[in-house]
Design a protein around this motif. Structure first.
Motif, PDB file in Angstrom:
ATOM      1  N   TYR A  60       0.847  -1.192   0.000  1.00 36.02           N
ATOM      2  CA  TYR A  60       0.000   0.000   0.000  1.00 36.02           C
ATOM      3  C   TYR A  60       0.884   1.244   0.000  1.00 36.02           C
ATOM      4  O   TYR A  60       1.845   1.332   0.771  1.00 36.02           O
ATOM      5  CB  TYR A  60      -0.920   0.002   1.218  1.00 36.02           C
ATOM      6  N   TYR A  61       0.534   2.184  -0.866  1.00 36.80           N
ATOM      7  CA  TYR A  61       1.286   3.432  -0.977  1.00 36.80           C
ATOM      8  C   TYR A  61       0.363   4.597  -0.630  1.00 36.80           C
ATOM      9  O   TYR A  61      -0.780   4.657  -1.087  1.00 36.80           O
ATOM     10  CB  TYR A  61       1.835   3.597  -2.389  1.00 36.80           C
ATOM     11  N   LEU A  62       0.877   5.511   0.165  1.00 30.66           N
ATOM     12  CA  LEU A  62       0.159   6.730   0.528  1.00 30.66           C
ATOM     13  C   LEU A  62       0.911   7.911  -0.078  1.00 30.66           C
ATOM     14  O   LEU A  62       2.068   8.154   0.260  1.00 30.66           O
ATOM     15  CB  LEU A  62       0.100   6.880   2.053  1.00 30.66           C
ATOM     16  N   MET A  63       0.248   8.622  -0.981  1.00 30.56           N
ATOM     17  CA  MET A  63       0.862   9.796  -1.599  1.00 30.56           C
ATOM     18  C   MET A  63       0.153  11.047  -1.103  1.00 30.56           C
ATOM     19  O   MET A  63      -1.078  11.093  -1.053  1.00 30.56           O
ATOM     20  CB  MET A  63       0.780   9.713  -3.127  1.00 30.56           C
ATOM     21  N   CYS A  64       0.929  12.067  -0.723  1.00 28.50           N
ATOM     22  CA  CYS A  64       0.371  13.297  -0.151  1.00 28.50           C
ATOM     23  C   CYS A  64       1.105  14.513  -0.714  1.00 28.50           C
ATOM     24  O   CYS A  64       2.249  14.420  -1.155  1.00 28.50           O
ATOM     25  CB  CYS A  64       0.534  13.320   1.376  1.00 28.50           C
ATOM     26  N   ALA A  65       0.435  15.653  -0.642  1.00 30.98           N
ATOM     27  CA  ALA A  65       1.109  16.939  -0.851  1.00 30.98           C
ATOM     28  C   ALA A  65       1.738  17.363   0.472  1.00 30.98           C
ATOM     29  O   ALA A  65       1.234  17.042   1.548  1.00 30.98           O
ATOM     30  CB  ALA A  65       0.124  17.987  -1.337  1.00 30.98           C
ATOM     31  N   GLU A  66       2.849  18.108   0.393  1.00 34.38           N
ATOM     32  CA  GLU A  66       3.508  18.616   1.590  1.00 34.38           C
ATOM     33  C   GLU A  66       4.125  19.975   1.272  1.00 34.38           C
ATOM     34  O   GLU A  66       4.564  20.215   0.145  1.00 34.38           O
ATOM     35  CB  GLU A  66       4.603  17.645   2.056  1.00 34.38           C
ATOM     36  N   GLY A  67       4.080  20.874   2.235  1.00 31.66           N
ATOM     37  CA  GLY A  67       4.736  22.164   2.078  1.00 31.66           C
ATOM     38  C   GLY A  67       3.799  23.329   1.826  1.00 31.66           C
ATOM     39  O   GLY A  67       4.259  24.472   1.734  1.00 31.66           O
ATOM     40  N   GLY A  68       2.500  23.058   1.720  1.00 37.98           N
ATOM     41  CA  GLY A  68       1.551  24.140   1.451  1.00 37.98           C
ATOM     42  C   GLY A  68       1.452  24.449  -0.026  1.00 37.98           C
ATOM     43  O   GLY A  68       2.424  24.289  -0.779  1.00 37.98           O
ATOM     44  N   THR A  69       0.275  24.884  -0.461  1.00 36.10           N
ATOM     45  CA  THR A  69       0.040  25.078  -1.892  1.00 36.10           C
ATOM     46  C   THR A  69       0.604  26.421  -2.362  1.00 36.10           C
ATOM     47  O   THR A  69      -0.104  27.297  -2.848  1.00 36.10           O
ATOM     48  CB  THR A  69      -1.463  24.947  -2.216  1.00 36.10           C
ATOM     49  N   GLY A  70       1.930  26.562  -2.238  1.00 36.15           N
ATOM     50  CA  GLY A  70       2.646  27.774  -2.632  1.00 36.15           C
ATOM     51  C   GLY A  70       4.048  27.423  -3.068  1.00 36.15           C
ATOM     52  O   GLY A  70       4.293  26.345  -3.624  1.00 36.15           O
ATOM     53  N   ASP A  71       4.992  28.305  -2.774  1.00 37.76           N
ATOM     54  CA  ASP A  71       6.357  28.146  -3.270  1.00 37.76           C
ATOM     55  C   ASP A  71       7.026  26.849  -2.833  1.00 37.76           C
ATOM     56  O   ASP A  71       7.915  26.347  -3.511  1.00 37.76           O
ATOM     57  CB  ASP A  71       7.220  29.322  -2.798  1.00 37.76           C
ATOM     58  N   ASN A  72       6.630  26.293  -1.679  1.00 32.93           N
ATOM     59  CA  ASN A  72       7.291  25.106  -1.138  1.00 32.93           C
ATOM     60  C   ASN A  72       6.521  23.821  -1.432  1.00 32.93           C
ATOM     61  O   ASN A  72       6.836  22.760  -0.892  1.00 32.93           O
ATOM     62  CB  ASN A  72       7.466  25.253   0.380  1.00 32.93           C
ATOM     63  N   HIS A  73       5.515  23.895  -2.285  1.00 32.39           N
ATOM     64  CA  HIS A  73       4.645  22.751  -2.555  1.00 32.39           C
ATOM     65  C   HIS A  73       5.436  21.579  -3.129  1.00 32.39           C
ATOM     66  O   HIS A  73       6.390  21.759  -3.891  1.00 32.39           O
ATOM     67  CB  HIS A  73       3.573  23.171  -3.564  1.00 32.39           C
ATOM     68  N   SER A  74       5.029  20.357  -2.765  1.00 28.31           N
ATOM     69  CA  SER A  74       5.700  19.159  -3.257  1.00 28.31           C
ATOM     70  C   SER A  74       4.763  17.961  -3.111  1.00 28.31           C
ATOM     71  O   SER A  74       3.692  18.055  -2.513  1.00 28.31           O
ATOM     72  CB  SER A  74       6.986  18.900  -2.465  1.00 28.31           C
ATOM     73  N   GLU A  75       5.201  16.834  -3.664  1.00 27.30           N
ATOM     74  CA  GLU A  75       4.470  15.579  -3.517  1.00 27.30           C
ATOM     75  C   GLU A  75       5.417  14.546  -2.912  1.00 27.30           C
ATOM     76  O   GLU A  75       6.581  14.436  -3.321  1.00 27.30           O
ATOM     77  CB  GLU A  75       3.958  15.092  -4.873  1.00 27.30           C
TER      78      GLU A  75
ATOM     79  N   ARG B 226       8.363  29.483 -16.769  1.00 23.65           N
ATOM     80  CA  ARG B 226       8.373  28.991 -15.395  1.00 23.65           C
ATOM     81  C   ARG B 226       7.043  28.333 -14.997  1.00 23.65           C
ATOM     82  O   ARG B 226       5.963  28.875 -15.214  1.00 23.65           O
ATOM     83  CB  ARG B 226       8.670  30.158 -14.471  1.00 23.65           C
ATOM     84  N   VAL B 227       7.151  27.156 -14.404  1.00 23.91           N
ATOM     85  CA  VAL B 227       6.043  26.466 -13.731  1.00 23.91           C
ATOM     86  C   VAL B 227       6.435  26.320 -12.270  1.00 23.91           C
ATOM     87  O   VAL B 227       7.579  25.964 -11.965  1.00 23.91           O
ATOM     88  CB  VAL B 227       5.764  25.085 -14.358  1.00 23.91           C
ATOM     89  N   ASP B 228       5.487  26.591 -11.364  1.00 19.10           N
ATOM     90  CA  ASP B 228       5.823  26.535  -9.942  1.00 19.10           C
ATOM     91  C   ASP B 228       4.655  25.941  -9.167  1.00 19.10           C
ATOM     92  O   ASP B 228       3.602  25.622  -9.732  1.00 19.10           O
ATOM     93  CB  ASP B 228       6.163  27.927  -9.427  1.00 19.10           C
ATOM     94  N   TRP B 229       4.849  25.813  -7.846  1.00 23.01           N
ATOM     95  CA  TRP B 229       3.832  25.346  -6.905  1.00 23.01           C
ATOM     96  C   TRP B 229       3.355  23.918  -7.203  1.00 23.01           C
ATOM     97  O   TRP B 229       2.241  23.541  -6.836  1.00 23.01           O
ATOM     98  CB  TRP B 229       2.619  26.280  -6.879  1.00 23.01           C
ATOM     99  N   ALA B 230       4.142  23.111  -7.869  1.00 24.91           N
ATOM    100  CA  ALA B 230       3.681  21.784  -8.291  1.00 24.91           C
ATOM    101  C   ALA B 230       3.429  20.874  -7.092  1.00 24.91           C
ATOM    102  O   ALA B 230       4.240  20.785  -6.173  1.00 24.91           O
ATOM    103  CB  ALA B 230       4.710  21.149  -9.223  1.00 24.91           C
ATOM    104  N   GLY B 231       2.300  20.180  -7.111  1.00 25.85           N
ATOM    105  CA  GLY B 231       1.926  19.245  -6.050  1.00 25.85           C
ATOM    106  C   GLY B 231       0.447  18.917  -6.119  1.00 25.85           C
ATOM    107  O   GLY B 231      -0.222  19.174  -7.110  1.00 25.85           O
TER     108      GLY B 231
END
Length: 582
Positions: free
Chosen positions: A253-268, A301-306
Motif C-alpha cells: 500500500y502506498y500513501l501519496m500526499c502533498a507537503e509544504g503548502g500550496t505555494g512556493d514550497n509545494h511538493s508531492e 516557469r512552472v511553480d507550486w507543483a503538487g
C-alpha cells in the motif's frame, strides 16, 4: 357586498397588471449579449509549436486546481476544485489522457451545493473521484466549506448521467480521499488537525485513515487512526501534509500526499505500508515531485507543483495529474492553479514523476499508442493558444460558462439575438449570488471581447464586463446612466485588511459619455500584468478607457485565496460605482 367585492377584485387585477407590466419592463431592460470571443496569445506556445506525437502541459489552463483521476476500462474521469463557483466540481472524460471533454459538473443542483452566502475561495475543496469495481459505482468525495455540509460523498453508476445528493460524513478535516481494496473493503484518508494539545507548530497537520462502510456510506466510528504525523521528516516541522491518496501495487500500500503548502514550497511525497491502516514509512528520496528548488528567472516557469493523483495510462504506464502555476512577468498568478500531467516511473519500488524534479517543459510526448491530438476540435477541451467564440445562439451553454454562488439559470435566458442576463439587486462586491456569467482567464496574454445591447434607466443599473479575483479585488467595466447621460466607467476595487475587518477601496479610474443607440462592444486584454479596457460603438477601432492598469489585484498572491481570475458578463440593479454628473 357583491359590488364592493367586484370593485376590490377590479382594483386587485389592475394592481397585478401594473406590477406585471413593471416586471416585464424591468426584464426587457436586461442587457443582451450577442457574442463573446476569448483569444489566448501566450508566447510560450508561439515559441514551442507542437510536433507530431506531442501535446501541451498544462492540460487544463486557468483555474482548474487540485485534480483527481480514476479509470474504468478505457474511460478516464477527472475532477477539480471549484470553491464557490456554481455548478461545482467540473468533470472531464478522456480515452487517452491527452484529449479531454468536459461532460458537466458533479454538483449541479442547489440540493448538492449550498455556497450562496460564502466567499469565493470557500465551498468545494480538493475533490477525489474513484471507481469501485466491486459495486460498479463511482464515488466523488470532497470538503464543502458551506451550507453546513463539511465532508461529503456523492455516487453514480454513470458519470454522464448525474450524481446523487450529498451524504454528510462524520469526520472533520479536509481533502478526503477514498480507496477500494481488492478484498472489497473501503477506506477514507484525509488531512486533519493533530490531537488536542499535541500541535507543535503552525502548519502542523496529520493524515488520518478510517474504515468505510459501503452499505451505509459512512466511516466506521472508532476506526480512525493517525498514519502520518507532520510529514516525511517530523524533526524538520513539515507543514500542511494534505491531499492524501492510497494506492495498491504488488501487494503493498502506498500513501501519496502533498507537503509544504500550496505555494512556493509545494511538493508531492510518498509512503509505503503492508496495510492501509499503516504504519506508513516514507520513501528515502522524497519529494517525488516539486519545482521549489529553481530560481524565478527560468523561462516558461512552472511553480507550486503538487497535490497529485496517479492512474494507470492506456500504455500500461502510470501518469500523475497535479496542480501548478505559470506566473507572469511580475510573478502574478492571475491564471490561478492549473491542471498538469506527467508520466510516472514506477518500475522500481517507489513511483517518481518523470522530469518532475527539474524545470518543467511546456510539451510532452503522447502515451504510446495514442495517435491523435484533437484538443480544441470536435468538442475536445482546448489548450495552447486558441480562439473560443460563443454566439449565444443555441439553447445550451458550454460548460466553461459558470455562475458564482448560484446557478446561471437563475439569471440568464436565451432570447432572439443572444443571451439576456436578468440583473439581481446585487453587485460584484457582495457575498451573494451575482447575475454574472463567468469565463476563466486561461492565458497570461489574452483578449476577451463581447457585444452588448443595453440601455440603463438609472444609475443603479449597470452592465458590462467584470474581471474578478474575488469579491474584494476586481475591475468593473460597464455602462450605467447618470442624469440623462449614458456613461461607460472603469472601476477598480481593492480589499484592505483581513477577515471581518476587511474593507474595500473602490475608485473610478475613468469614465466617458457614450452613444448607445446601437450595440456596444467591450474588450479587456492583457499582456502579462498590463491590462487594458476598450470599447467601440461603431464596430471599428477600439478606444481605450483608463490607460494601462495593473493586473495585481487579479492575482492569487495579491488578493489571497485559491481561485484564478475570471472574466464575467455582468448585470446589476445595485450599482454603487458613482460618477459625478457634469
Amino acid at each position: 357586498m357583491k359590488k364592493n367585492q367586484a370593485i376590490i377584485l377590479s382594483l386587485f387585477l389592475a394592481f397585478v397588471s401594473i406590477i406585471d407590466g413593471y416586471a416585464q419592463k424591468k426584464k426587457s431592460n436586461s442587457p443582451l449579449f450577442s457574442e463573446a470571443v476569448y483569444e489566448g496569445k501566450d508566447q510560450v506556445y508561439i515559441d514551442n509549436p507542437l510536433k507530431e506525437g506531442e501535446f501541451y502541459n498544462p492540460l487544463l489552463q486557468g483555474c482548474y486546481p487540485d485534480p483527481a483521476i480514476t479509470r474504468k476500462g478505457d474511460d478516464y474521469f477527472m475532477v477539480v476544485s471549484s470553491f464557490a463557483m456554481f455548478p461545482g466540481v467540473p468533470i472531464f472524460h478522456s480515452k487517452d489522457l491527452v484529449n479531454w471533454t468536459q461532460i458537466g459538473h458533479v454538483l449541479d443542483r442547489k440540493s448538492q451545493l449550498k455556497v450562496h452566502d460564502t466567499g469565493i475561495s470557500m465551498g468545494i475543496y480538493a475533490p477525489d473521484i474513484k471507481y469501485n469495481p466491486y459495486n460498479d459505482t463511482f464515488y466523488m468525495i470532497t470538503t464543502q466549506f458551506a451550507g453546513g455540509f463539511g465532508n461529503i460523498v456523492v455516487k453514480t453508476k454513470d458519470p454522464f448521467q448525474g450524481w446523487s445528493d450529498p451524504i454528510k460524513l462524520k469526520f472533520d478535516g479536509i481533502d478526503p480521499g477514498i480507496f477500494f481494496d481488492d478484498n472489497g473493503k473501503a477506506y477514507v484518508v484525509h488531512n486533519d488537525a493533530p490531537n488536542e494539545g499535541e500541535e507543535r507548530y503552525t502548519g502542523h497537520r496529520v493524515i488520518k485513515v478510517w474504515e468505510y462502510d459501503l452499505e451505509n456510506d459512512q466511516v466506521i466510528a472508532g476506526s480512525d487512526k493517525i498514519i502520518v504525523d507532520g510529514g516525511v521528516d517530523p524533526d524538520k516541522n513539515p507543514i500542511w501534509i494534505e491531499a492524501p491518496h492510497i494506492y495498491k501495487k504488488d501487494g503493498a500500500y502506498y500513501l501519496m500526499c502533498a507537503e509544504g503548502g500550496t505555494g512556493d514550497n509545494h511538493s508531492e511525497v510518498i509512503f509505503k505500508s503492508d496495510s492501509p491502516m499503516g504504519p506508513f514509512i516514507p520513501a528515502p528520496s522524497n519529494p517525488i515531485l516539486t519545482q521549489r528548488y529553481f530560481g524565478n528567472n527560468r523561462s516558461n516557469r512552472v511553480d507550486w507543483a503538487g497535490h497529485a493523483d496517479l492512474v494507470l495510462g492506456p500504455d500500461d504506464k502510470y501518469y500523475g495529474v497535479f496542480l501548478g502555476i505559470r506566473p507572469n512577468d511580475k510573478n502574478r498568478v492571475n491564471t490561478g492553479r492549473e491542471t498538469f500531467i506527467l508520466p510516472v516511473d514506477w518500475s522500481g519500488e517507489w513511483p517518481v514523476f518523470e522530469n518532475g524534479l527539474i524545470p518543467m517543459e511546456p510539451k510532452l510526448k503522447m502515451p504510446e499508442g495514442v495517435t491523435e491530438n484533437k484538443t480544441g476540435q470536435d468538442g475536445f477541451f482546448p489548450n495552447g493558444n486558441f480562439v473560443y467564440t460563443e454566439k449565444f445562439d443555441g439553447k445550451k451553454l458550454d460548460y466553461r460558462w459558470i455562475g458564482l454562488r448560484g446557478p446561471r439559470e437563475d439569471f440568464m435566458e436565451f432570447s432572439k439575438g443572444g443571451l439576456k442576463i436578468n440583473p439581481f439587486a446585487v453587485n460584484i462586491k457582495e457575498v451573494k449570488p451575482t447575475s454574472t456569467l463567468f469565463y476563466r482567464q486561461q492565458h497570461k496574454n489574452f483578449s476577451f471581447t463581447t457585444k452588448m445591447d443595453f440601455k440603463p434607466q438609472s444609475e443603479k443599473e449597470l452592465a458590462g464586463i467584470v474581471c474578478v479575483q474575488n469579491e474584494a479585488f476586481n475591475y468593473v467595466f460597464g455602462v450605467t446612466k447618470v442624469g440623462n447621460d449614458f456613461i461607460l466607467l472603469l472601476e477598480r476595487t481593492e480589499g484592505k485588511g483581513m477577515g471581518r475587518n476587511r474593507s474595500v477601496d473602490s475608485k473610478i479610474l475613468a469614465s466617458t459619455k457614450i452613444d448607445i443607440s446601437g450595440p456596444i462592444e467591450l474588450q479587456v486584454k492583457a499582456t502579462g500584468d498590463d491590462y487594458e479596457f476598450g470599447y467601440t460603438v461603431d464596430g471599428k477601432d477600439f478606444k481605450n478607457l483608463g490607460g494601462t492598469v495593473s493586473g495585481d489585484i487579479l492575482s492569487t498572491n495579491v488578493a489571497g485565496g485559491f481561485t484564478g481570475a475570471m472574466i464575467g458578463l455582468y448585470a446589476t440593479t445595485a450599482n454603487d460605482a458613482s460618477v459625478e454628473q457634469k
